[in-house]
Write a protein that holds these residues in place. Structure first.
Motif, PDB file in Angstrom:
ATOM      1  N   UNK A 109      -8.951 -38.441   0.808  1.00 55.37           N
ATOM      2  CA  UNK A 109      -9.298 -37.361   1.737  1.00 55.37           C
ATOM      3  C   UNK A 109      -9.349 -37.811   3.191  1.00 55.37           C
ATOM      4  N   UNK A 110      -9.086 -39.113   3.442  1.00 52.84           N
ATOM      5  CA  UNK A 110      -9.130 -39.513   4.867  1.00 52.84           C
ATOM      6  C   UNK A 110      -7.911 -40.316   5.271  1.00 52.84           C
ATOM      7  N   UNK A 111      -7.676 -40.320   6.554  1.00 60.13           N
ATOM      8  CA  UNK A 111      -6.481 -40.979   7.096  1.00 60.13           C
ATOM      9  C   UNK A 111      -6.482 -42.476   6.792  1.00 60.13           C
ATOM     10  N   UNK A 112      -7.444 -43.150   7.386  1.00 58.11           N
ATOM     11  CA  UNK A 112      -7.558 -44.603   7.234  1.00 58.11           C
ATOM     12  C   UNK A 112      -8.951 -44.895   6.696  1.00 58.11           C
ATOM     13  N   UNK A 170       4.308 -40.288   3.017  1.00 58.23           N
ATOM     14  CA  UNK A 170       4.649 -39.761   1.691  1.00 58.23           C
ATOM     15  C   UNK A 170       4.182 -38.318   1.519  1.00 58.23           C
ATOM     16  N   UNK A 171       4.765 -37.651   0.517  1.00 55.41           N
ATOM     17  CA  UNK A 171       4.471 -36.218   0.343  1.00 55.41           C
ATOM     18  C   UNK A 171       3.005 -35.975  -0.020  1.00 55.41           C
ATOM     19  N   UNK A 172       2.451 -36.876  -0.859  1.00 54.75           N
ATOM     20  CA  UNK A 172       1.088 -36.653  -1.359  1.00 54.75           C
ATOM     21  C   UNK A 172       0.064 -36.700  -0.215  1.00 54.75           C
ATOM     22  N   UNK A 173       0.021 -37.839   0.484  1.00 53.46           N
ATOM     23  CA  UNK A 173      -0.993 -37.979   1.542  1.00 53.46           C
ATOM     24  C   UNK A 173      -0.756 -37.000   2.681  1.00 53.46           C
ATOM     25  N   UNK A 174       0.522 -36.709   2.986  1.00 55.72           N
ATOM     26  CA  UNK A 174       0.714 -35.776   4.110  1.00 55.72           C
ATOM     27  C   UNK A 174       0.243 -34.377   3.718  1.00 55.72           C
ATOM     28  N   UNK A 175       0.329 -34.043   2.425  1.00 50.60           N
ATOM     29  CA  UNK A 175      -0.224 -32.736   2.006  1.00 50.60           C
ATOM     30  C   UNK A 175      -1.737 -32.726   2.176  1.00 50.60           C
ATOM     31  N   UNK A 176      -2.392 -33.834   1.766  1.00 48.77           N
ATOM     32  CA  UNK A 176      -3.852 -33.876   1.887  1.00 48.77           C
ATOM     33  C   UNK A 176      -4.276 -33.786   3.353  1.00 48.77           C
ATOM     34  N   UNK A 177      -3.498 -34.446   4.211  1.00 49.24           N
ATOM     35  CA  UNK A 177      -3.885 -34.433   5.635  1.00 49.24           C
ATOM     36  C   UNK A 177      -3.648 -33.053   6.255  1.00 49.24           C
ATOM     37  N   UNK A 200       9.926 -33.144   9.330  1.00 49.71           N
ATOM     38  CA  UNK A 200       9.445 -33.168  10.723  1.00 49.71           C
ATOM     39  C   UNK A 200       7.934 -32.973  10.826  1.00 49.71           C
ATOM     40  N   UNK A 201       7.241 -33.108   9.703  1.00 52.26           N
ATOM     41  CA  UNK A 201       5.785 -32.936   9.726  1.00 52.26           C
ATOM     42  C   UNK A 201       5.378 -31.494   9.465  1.00 52.26           C
ATOM     43  N   UNK A 202       6.325 -30.547   9.647  1.00 53.67           N
ATOM     44  CA  UNK A 202       5.977 -29.152   9.361  1.00 53.67           C
ATOM     45  C   UNK A 202       6.667 -28.691   8.085  1.00 53.67           C
TER      46      UNK A 202
END
Ligand code: 4AD
Length: 590
Positions: A578-581, A262-269, A174-176
């Motif tokens: 390190x960035x979204x887009x 994905x798990x990787x990018x959502x962790x970075x964000x 759920x994003x959290x």
């Protein structure tokens, strides 16, 4: 109408020859063991098959047309395949035909079964049991002390595992956080349950419990579902049908909107969000005021070569010039995306005191390097009445304090530990190195230009040699006192050596420069000289010059690249993580 019979017949002959050669007619099929190809051939003389079996399959049914094989005789290219050859291969063909039919039948039966299964599933209806306690709507991160309670959670199917007909595991996101959900019996037999795919949006109702001993799940708990709803399904295979982690980087970037799940990018964000907050908290704890300068501007800050120009309400808009003396003159409006908010921050010193901003900056960088973006998040601050030494102290303090804040937050700390397990927080004081000593260092360590010559005083030290030096020293470096000629128009000269400026770059191992800062020229004449040296028409800077006219004072500040800081602390190879887009040369989507 008269018809030339002879001409028509010869045209027909020519056409039939062409069709025969291209394999259009199957009156005869050609095979050639050396020159033929079962995949790309078509059975014509020009493109024969390799094997007789392929020729038979091509014919599809008996009686077969004449099948030719290559002849062993001189002056003869083709010869019909022998009866014994045909007999032997026909046996294999018959067996294959049988197998294929059986396979088709099985597939048809499978499809029939699947459709029946779906039809049956339409009959399975689940209902919300209103006699159960009212569920509490929560986010996954807040489940910690909710064991034994009935909950309602919205989220997306991150992973899905079906075990037989009566058990289904959903790893909900759920994003959290992530939560294991268990669906049993009718809950996994409905039409929606059978068609459910990863990435579908769902609502789960159920009671939270500790996972049975010996089993693992995020948070150590799982929800035993008593009802669920499909909110929005996804295509079969979820994201995997579009891309996976082995996909080419350009495919991954085109599909960034899906990669971000994905798990990787959502962790970075998630980390990035905490990092921005840490910078804010640092400044606010010191009474620095946050401001939001515009990013559509009319002035360059860091050199014309990296300016993005854009069409501001029509390319050649005419604008009344604000200078009193030029009141009646008209000039063409030139608009840019800002390279830095520094000049605006300077204008606020006399009203707000110490100021900072976290805003987007833009650089039309032509090269695609692993640390350059065309758009990045710039953390900038400006301080009145400080000395160069005080500015340097502030930089150390900022980095050390922000790292401390990140290490205090359990989420950012665990992300640092995961991606950079050997990370050692930097300690004050940082090594301070004069530009002239860096030139010496490069010489002493045989770090040269591409042509083998050494860098000399007065030359810019590019990214590669700078990184080689920083990585070898392997600790934060404050490189200071750069020559006046190679620095921006606004930097003040050092009192003890006017060849150099009160300027600083903070260099960190692995990524290189993360901060650029300086004391600013605060005398009008000197500033005008700076504009002249940089070939900048100072008319459009009247408001900036006014800071030197209306109560000027010594002041200084800096800019830090947020993405470079993240790249450094999470030990990433490429800044795009390190960035979204990410935006860089030839990439402005999605
Ligand atoms: O050294 P720079 O160009 O300094 C300035 O813009 C000053 N006007 C800032 C100020 O004094 N307020 O840029 C500052 C920092 C760099 O050290 C780097 O971290 C980051 O901005 N940066 C970039 N980050 C990603 N991609 C790029 N193309 C960047 N260019 C600069």
């Amino acid at each position: 109408m008269s018809v030339d019979i002879q001409k028509t017949a010869s045209q027909m002959d020519a056409l039939s020859t062409v069709l025969k050669h291209t394999g259009f007619f199957t009156a005869e099929i050609y095979t050639h063991e050396e020159l033929g190809n079962d995949e790309t051939g078509d059975g014509s003389e020009c493109k024969p098959f390799k094997s007789i079996l392929r020729a038979m399959k091509h014919a599809g049914k008996e009686p077969f047309p004449v099948i030719f094989v290559q002849s062993n005789k001189e002056n003869e290219k083709w010869v019909p395949a022998s009866q014994s050859q045909l007999k032997k291969i026909k046996k294999i063909w018959v067996r294959d035909q049988y197998k294929e039919k059986a396979k088709d039948q099985k597939e048809a039966q499978g499809e029939e079964k699947r459709l029946k299964h779906l039809d049956d599933a339409k009959e399975v209806v689940i209902t919300l049991d209103t006699t159960l306690p009212k569920p509490e709507k929560v986010k996954i991160k807040d489940c910690g002390n909710m064991r034994g309670k009935r909950l309602l959670i919205h989220g997306w199917v991150h992973r899905l595992r079906r075990q037989g007909k009566s058990l289904m595991f959903i790893l909900l996101r759920d994003g959290t956080g992530f939560l294991q959900c268990i669906l049993t019996d009718k809950l996994c037999q409905t039409y929606d349950a059978i068609l459910l795919q990863t990435e579908a949006a769902v609502t789960i109702y159920g009671t939270l419990a500790e996972v049975p001993e010996g089993q693992n799940a995020p948070g150590g708990h799982e929800i035993k579902c008593d009802y669920w709803e499909l909110v929005g399904n996804a295509p079969p295979g979820g994201i995997e049908h579009v891309l996976n982690e082995e996909s080419h980087i350009d495919v991954q970037l085109d599909q960034r909107h899906l990669m971000l799940r994905g798990e990787l990018l959502s962790k970075f964000m998630t980390f990035r969000s905490i990092l921005m907050q840490a910078f804010r908290d640092h400044f606010l704890s010191k009474g620095v005021c946050e401001v939001t300068p515009p990013t559509m501007v009319q002035n360059q800050v860091e050199g014309g070569s990296t300016l993005f120009k854009f069409d501001y309400f029509g390319e050649e808009v005419l604008l009344v010039n604000f200078f009193i003396e030029n009141y009646n003159k008209l000039s063409i409006l030139q608009a840019y995306l800002t390279q830095s908010s520094q000049l605006y921050l300077e204008t606020l010193l006399s009203s707000l005191g110490d100021v900072f901003c976290i805003a987007q900056s833009y650089r039309a960088e032509q090269s695609r390097t692993r640390r350059h973006l065309a758009e990045y998040t710039h953390v900038e601050a400006e301080y009145p009445f400080i000395t160069f030494e005080e500015l340097l102290d502030k930089l150390e303090d900022l980095i050390v304090d922000v790292v401390e804040r990140l290490m205090k937050n359990p989420i950012s700390k665990s992300i640092i530990n995961e991606f950079n397990p050997n990370f050692v927080p930097p300690k004050k004081p940082f090594r301070r190195m004069d530009y002239k000593d860096a030139i010496e260092y490069l010489k002493n360590n045989n770090i040269t230009k591409e042509d083998g010559t050494f860098y000399e005083f007065g030359e810019d030290i590019p990214e590669m040699p700078e990184r080689k030096m920083t990585d070898a020293i392997n600790e934060p470096i404050m490189l200071i006192r750069f020559p006046w000629e190679i620095k921006s128009f606004y930097m003040s000269k050092c009192a003890d050596d006017t060849r150099v400026t009160e300027s600083v770059d903070v260099l960190l191992p692995g990524v290189g420069e993360i901060i650029g800062g300086s004391m600013r020229i605060w005398k009008t004449d000197e500033l005008k000289e700076g504009f002249k040296r940089s070939n900048i028409d100072d008319k459009a800077y009247y408001w900036y010059i006014d800071q030197r006219v209306f109560g000027s004072c010594p002041h200084g500040g800096f800019g830090l690249g947020l993405e470079r800081f993240l790249t450094w602390i999470l030990n990433r190879y490429h800044i795009r993580d390190a960035c979204l887009y990410p935006r860089f040369v030839s990439r402005c989507k999605p």
